[in-house]
Design a protein around this motif. Structure first.
Motif, PDB file in Angstrom:
ATOM      1  N   GLU A 378       0.835  -1.206   0.000  1.00 18.38           N
ATOM      2  CA  GLU A 378       0.000   0.000   0.000  1.00 18.38           C
ATOM      3  C   GLU A 378       0.869   1.255   0.000  1.00 18.38           C
ATOM      4  O   GLU A 378       0.545   2.248  -0.663  1.00 18.38           O
ATOM      5  N   ARG A 382       0.918   4.218  -3.169  1.00 21.41           N
ATOM      6  CA  ARG A 382       0.657   5.647  -3.038  1.00 21.41           C
ATOM      7  C   ARG A 382       1.565   6.475  -3.940  1.00 21.41           C
ATOM      8  O   ARG A 382       1.221   7.604  -4.298  1.00 21.41           O
ATOM      9  N   GLU A 389      -3.549   2.599 -14.491  1.00 19.10           N
ATOM     10  CA  GLU A 389      -3.805   1.608 -13.446  1.00 19.10           C
ATOM     11  C   GLU A 389      -3.125   2.009 -12.139  1.00 19.10           C
ATOM     12  O   GLU A 389      -3.735   1.918 -11.057  1.00 19.10           O
ATOM     13  N   PHE A 392      -4.997   4.883 -10.437  1.00 16.02           N
ATOM     14  CA  PHE A 392      -6.181   4.430  -9.709  1.00 16.02           C
ATOM     15  C   PHE A 392      -5.791   3.737  -8.399  1.00 16.02           C
ATOM     16  O   PHE A 392      -6.449   3.923  -7.361  1.00 16.02           O
ATOM     17  N   LEU A 393      -4.718   2.930  -8.436  1.00 17.07           N
ATOM     18  CA  LEU A 393      -4.248   2.283  -7.210  1.00 17.07           C
ATOM     19  C   LEU A 393      -3.775   3.318  -6.199  1.00 17.07           C
ATOM     20  O   LEU A 393      -4.001   3.179  -4.990  1.00 17.07           O
ATOM     21  N   ALA A 395      -4.837   6.389  -5.917  1.00 18.08           N
ATOM     22  CA  ALA A 395      -6.020   7.042  -5.349  1.00 18.08           C
ATOM     23  C   ALA A 395      -6.679   6.169  -4.292  1.00 18.08           C
ATOM     24  O   ALA A 395      -7.110   6.655  -3.232  1.00 18.08           O
ATOM     25  N   SER A 396      -6.763   4.875  -4.573  1.00 19.01           N
ATOM     26  CA  SER A 396      -7.344   3.952  -3.591  1.00 19.01           C
ATOM     27  C   SER A 396      -6.495   3.890  -2.329  1.00 19.01           C
ATOM     28  O   SER A 396      -7.021   3.875  -1.208  1.00 19.01           O
ATOM     29  N   ALA A 397      -5.162   3.859  -2.496  1.00 23.87           N
ATOM     30  CA  ALA A 397      -4.272   3.812  -1.337  1.00 23.87           C
ATOM     31  C   ALA A 397      -4.369   5.094  -0.524  1.00 23.87           C
ATOM     32  O   ALA A 397      -4.312   5.070   0.714  1.00 23.87           O
ATOM     33  N   LEU A 399      -7.015   7.018  -0.298  1.00 19.34           N
ATOM     34  CA  LEU A 399      -8.291   6.957   0.421  1.00 19.34           C
ATOM     35  C   LEU A 399      -8.174   6.077   1.658  1.00 19.34           C
ATOM     36  O   LEU A 399      -8.692   6.404   2.735  1.00 19.34           O
ATOM     37  N   SER A 400      -7.478   4.951   1.515  1.00 20.97           N
ATOM     38  CA  SER A 400      -7.257   4.063   2.662  1.00 20.97           C
ATOM     39  C   SER A 400      -6.413   4.751   3.725  1.00 20.97           C
ATOM     40  O   SER A 400      -6.645   4.581   4.929  1.00 20.97           O
TER      41      SER A 400
END
Length: 443
Positions: A378, A382, A389, A392-393, A395-397, A399-400
């Motif tokens: 993770e 970031r 791809e 997007f990863l 952005a997800s990291a 958010l987490s």
């Protein structure tokens, strides 16, 4: 019945005359002769069931060690036996060699050694011993699988052991040669010394100074015989598989790709060994939906051995951790103010109110630290910006990460301390925080 590769050679021999004079009758006849020969050879082989077996293994061992399993075969017949033997163990033990060929004389015995190199902890049960007994021509064999129960306990590796000497040196410096002049709730009087510029005037002992030619200040040292409670979460948060770091840093340990539980266990081992050397009383709990293990009252060199045996067969489950029961168990374990370390994943804000309620309950009497292992994958995600791809990863990291920060803020509002570090660095950082709190007199 087992047929060897020699029977294929006999088939090839029969192809030579067939190449010059093809004949269906000869082909079927030659095939029948080969089958009959193999059957007669197998029937002429000594029965492997007449063997006497005895298995032995040296253990328990740590997951980074190797051991040798021995299988003793005793021939009870008056005939020589030519055998293929497979001493089967679980694949996680990496048995080597996988099989052996031996020849045992009449009324003789042979010992077969198998090297076991475990890759993970747990109690491993030996599989069956498979034996092939070949006939005089080595064309056919009898095969049986015989059960010979045996277990090997593989203890946790304790990779954080390499961090212990440096932390002990800091602890000895703190408690031995250089007592602190800072007085806190967790300090006790040690000695007097002459005042030097920079000392806190509140530590001046005026009565001693009146009898001495110079000002004297009190020195304090951290108290011993404090209680340290380590809670290892074995619930669903501990089952998450964390990635391996890109590079090894100072104080990091090589966990590789492993569940979060492995990092928590290493943290518990290092902190338990350090606190025991500091003279504190260590209590360790492993819990998920119920308390699965509890270690108390063990001191000295036996504490790591006891913890290793306790965590040998504990694995993460997909159960929701019962934090109210954990808090109740901590209160039953210690009746005095203690340092409580909870190794778990800090939940997002508002997701697990039972967790924050349990922390509020514990912080009324104890100093509580929540140690959370973060995923190196993770952290790498970031920074990804190479393609869509990775964006997007990232952005997800991110958010987490915000969810984790909000969860950590909730934990601090409940009165607990927080510590977030990569899984390979969590044991070292937790030990460092313990020493800092010890030095500041908060323990």
């Amino acid at each position: 019945m087992i047929v060897s590769a020699r029977s294929a050679l006999l088939v090839l021999v029969g192809l030579i005359p067939l190449a010059f004079a093809p004949s269906r009758a000869f082909a079927w006849g030659w095939f029948g002769i080969i089958v009959a020969t193999c059957v007669l050879d197998a029937l002429g082989a000594p029965s492997p069931r007449t063997l006497r077996l005895r298995r032995e293994v040296t253990g328990p061992i740590r997951a980074d060690q190797t051991t040798t399993a021995t299988l003793r075969l005793s021939n009870t017949t008056k005939r020589r036996m030519s055998l293929d033997v497979r001493d089967a163990w679980p694949p996680s033990l990496n048995p080597s060699p996988p099989r052996r060929r031996v020849s045992i004389g009449a009324r003789g015995a042979e010992k077969i050694s198998t090297t076991l190199s475990p890759t993970r902890r747990g109690t491993r049960h030996a599989d069956v011993v498979t034996i092939r007994s070949w006939g005089p021509l080595h064309l056919g064999a009898r095969q049986v699988s015989i059960a010979a129960p045996l277990t090997l306990s593989v203890l946790p590796e304790f990779k954080a052991r390499v961090l212990l000497p440096s932390r002990l040196a800091r602890l000895h410096e703190l408690e031995g040669t250089t007592p602190t002049t800072l007085r806190g709730a967790g300090t006790e009087f040690d000695s007097l010394r002459a005042y030097v510029l920079g000392d806190d005037p509140r530590d001046i002992d005026w009565r001693a100074s009146a009898r001495a030619p110079e000002l004297m200040v009190r020195q304090w040292r951290p108290e011993r015989d404090r209680h340290v409670v380590i809670v290892v979460d074995c619930g669903r948060a501990a089952s998450a598989l964390l990635g391996a770091p890109e590079r090894m840093e100072v104080d990091s340990i090589a966990l590789g790709c492993a569940p979060r539980l492995d990092s928590s266990i290493e943290t518990a081992f290092l902190l338990a060994a350090l606190a025991d050397r500091a003279g504190d009383k260590v209590h360790v709990l492993a819990a998920d939906s119920h308390v699965r293990a509890r270690v108390s009252g063990v001191r000295g060199p036996k504490i790591i051995e006891t913890l290793a045996r306790t965590f040998t067969d504990i694995s993460a489950r997909l159960d929701v951790t019962n934090w109210s029961q954990v808090a109740a168990t901590v209160e039953q374990t210690v009746h005095h103010p203690a340092f409580v370390v909870i190794a778990t994943k800090i939940p997002p804000a508002g997701m697990e109110t039972e967790f924050t309620d349990a922390l509020s309950r514990l912080t009324e009497r104890h100093t509580v630290l929540v140690a959370s292992a973060t995923d190196p994958d993770e952290l790498r995600a970031r920074r990804g910006r190479a393609d869509a791809e990775e964006v997007f990863l990232a952005a997800s990291a991110a958010l987490s990460q915000r969810a984790d920060e909000a969860g950590a803020a909730d934990v601090r509002l409940a009165g607990a301390l927080t510590l977030e570090a990569s899984a390979d660095l969590l044991p070292a950082r937790t030990a460092d925080r313990y020493i800092e709190l010890k030095k500041s007199g908060r323990l």
